[in-house]
Design a protein around this motif. Structure first.
Motif, PDB file in Angstrom:
ATOM      1  N   ARG A 254       0.309   3.907  -2.929  1.00 51.67           N
ATOM      2  CA  ARG A 254      -0.048   5.287  -2.594  1.00 51.67           C
ATOM      3  C   ARG A 254       0.960   6.268  -3.216  1.00 51.67           C
ATOM      4  O   ARG A 254       0.573   7.329  -3.721  1.00 51.67           O
TER       5      ARG A 254
ATOM      6  N   GLU B 196      -8.377   6.004   0.536  1.00 52.79           N
ATOM      7  CA  GLU B 196      -7.628   6.683   1.595  1.00 52.79           C
ATOM      8  C   GLU B 196      -7.152   8.058   1.135  1.00 52.79           C
ATOM      9  O   GLU B 196      -7.218   9.050   1.889  1.00 52.79           O
ATOM     10  N   LEU B 197      -6.681   8.137  -0.113  1.00 55.26           N
ATOM     11  CA  LEU B 197      -6.203   9.417  -0.636  1.00 55.26           C
ATOM     12  C   LEU B 197      -7.354  10.398  -0.806  1.00 55.26           C
ATOM     13  O   LEU B 197      -7.185  11.610  -0.581  1.00 55.26           O
TER      14      LEU B 197
ATOM     15  N   LYS C 180       0.826  -1.207   0.000  1.00 54.20           N
ATOM     16  CA  LYS C 180       0.000   0.000   0.000  1.00 54.20           C
ATOM     17  C   LYS C 180       0.862   1.261   0.000  1.00 54.20           C
ATOM     18  O   LYS C 180       0.515   2.256  -0.643  1.00 54.20           O
ATOM     19  N   THR C 181       1.984   1.224   0.694  1.00 60.22           N
ATOM     20  CA  THR C 181       2.897   2.369   0.688  1.00 60.22           C
ATOM     21  C   THR C 181       3.381   2.652  -0.731  1.00 60.22           C
ATOM     22  O   THR C 181       3.428   3.813  -1.174  1.00 60.22           O
TER      23      THR C 181
ATOM     24  N   ARG D  34      -0.008   9.105  -5.939  1.00 52.90           N
ATOM     25  CA  ARG D  34       0.285  10.523  -5.713  1.00 52.90           C
ATOM     26  C   ARG D  34       1.086  11.101  -6.875  1.00 52.90           C
ATOM     27  O   ARG D  34       0.853  12.235  -7.308  1.00 52.90           O
TER      28      ARG D  34
ATOM     29  N   CYS E 198      -6.319   2.119  -1.469  1.00 52.96           N
ATOM     30  CA  CYS E 198      -5.400   3.266  -1.452  1.00 52.96           C
ATOM     31  C   CYS E 198      -6.065   4.511  -2.030  1.00 52.96           C
ATOM     32  O   CYS E 198      -5.879   5.631  -1.520  1.00 52.96           O
ATOM     33  N   LYS E 199      -6.832   4.332  -3.079  1.00 59.14           N
ATOM     34  CA  LYS E 199      -7.542   5.462  -3.686  1.00 59.14           C
ATOM     35  C   LYS E 199      -8.515   6.083  -2.691  1.00 59.14           C
ATOM     36  O   LYS E 199      -8.609   7.315  -2.569  1.00 59.14           O
TER      37      LYS E 199
END
Length: 209
Positions: free
Chosen positions: A16, A53-54, A12-13, A20, A50-51
């Motif tokens: 993400r 979360e962003l 996930k890191t 970005r 991830c999307k």
């Protein structure tokens, strides 16, 4: 991809960070060593997390970022049509695909001589993947040394390969070669090459070109 799915936080890191960066340029995500639709869907499910979360953090990204896979396992070749239905693009990794198709460890000097991407099985596998991708209007590229092999380029072009990826030092000569090839001739060459039964027969035909 197995490590990535097992180590979800690490994965996930990475995802993400890619998302970005996608706000600032044309970026695609390619998952390696995929062997099934299940793996691809699992990876995309994490990407979706991830999307979300962003979005919650109001961090910009390209919501329509493309996701594809590296075709480098026999399983991916045999499931190419199923995979083509769900991915945005293919990239054929000839180095590993050749190794796994021929059961030849490139690092083992005793059998390294058997490693050869002009083997009929490898050529037919490449054609299978390209045809599957095009059946569902998906772009098919190739990365690996084979994409810049001057003997292979006419065959790959004739098979309909959309994108040739290679070391920067090889780009100019390969581009020059492609510009001076006749596409119809390359198509006929690829068809005939894939009918050959041995590496020797393939090379013999290529020497006549």
């Amino acid at each position: 991809i197995r490590i990535s799915l097992d180590l979800k936080d690490v994965f996930k890191t990475q995802l993400r960070a890619i998302l970005r960066a996608s706000a600032y340029g044309d970026i695609r995500i390619m998952y390696p060593m995929i062997i099934s639709v299940d793996e691809f869907m699992a990876a995309n499910a994490i990407l979706q997390e991830c999307k979300e979360e962003l979005r919650r953090d109001n961090i910009p990204f390209n919501d329509s970022i493309q996701t594809g896979i590296m075709i480098e396992t026999p399983a991916a070749v045999l499931c190419a049509e199923d995979l083509a239905k769900v991915v945005d693009f293919f990239s054929i990794g000839t180095n590993d695909l050749t190794q796994y198709l021929l059961a030849v460890d490139r690092g083992n000097q005793k059998i390294a001589r058997l490693y050869n991407s002009f083997h009929p099985a490898v050529l037919r596998a490449i054609r299978t993947v390209i045809q599957a991708g095009h059946k569902y209007d998906k772009m098919v590229g190739m990365c690996g040394e084979f994409a810049s092999d001057e003997k292979a380029v006419p065959i790959l072009l004739g098979m309909g390969l959309n994108e040739f990826s290679m070391a920067a030092s090889e780009i100019a000569s390969t581009r020059y070669q492609i510009r001076h090839l006749n596409y119809e001739h390359c198509q006929a060459l690829a068809d005939e090459i894939c009918k050959k039964s041995t590496i020797a027969e393939v090379r013999e035909m290529l020497e006549k070109q």
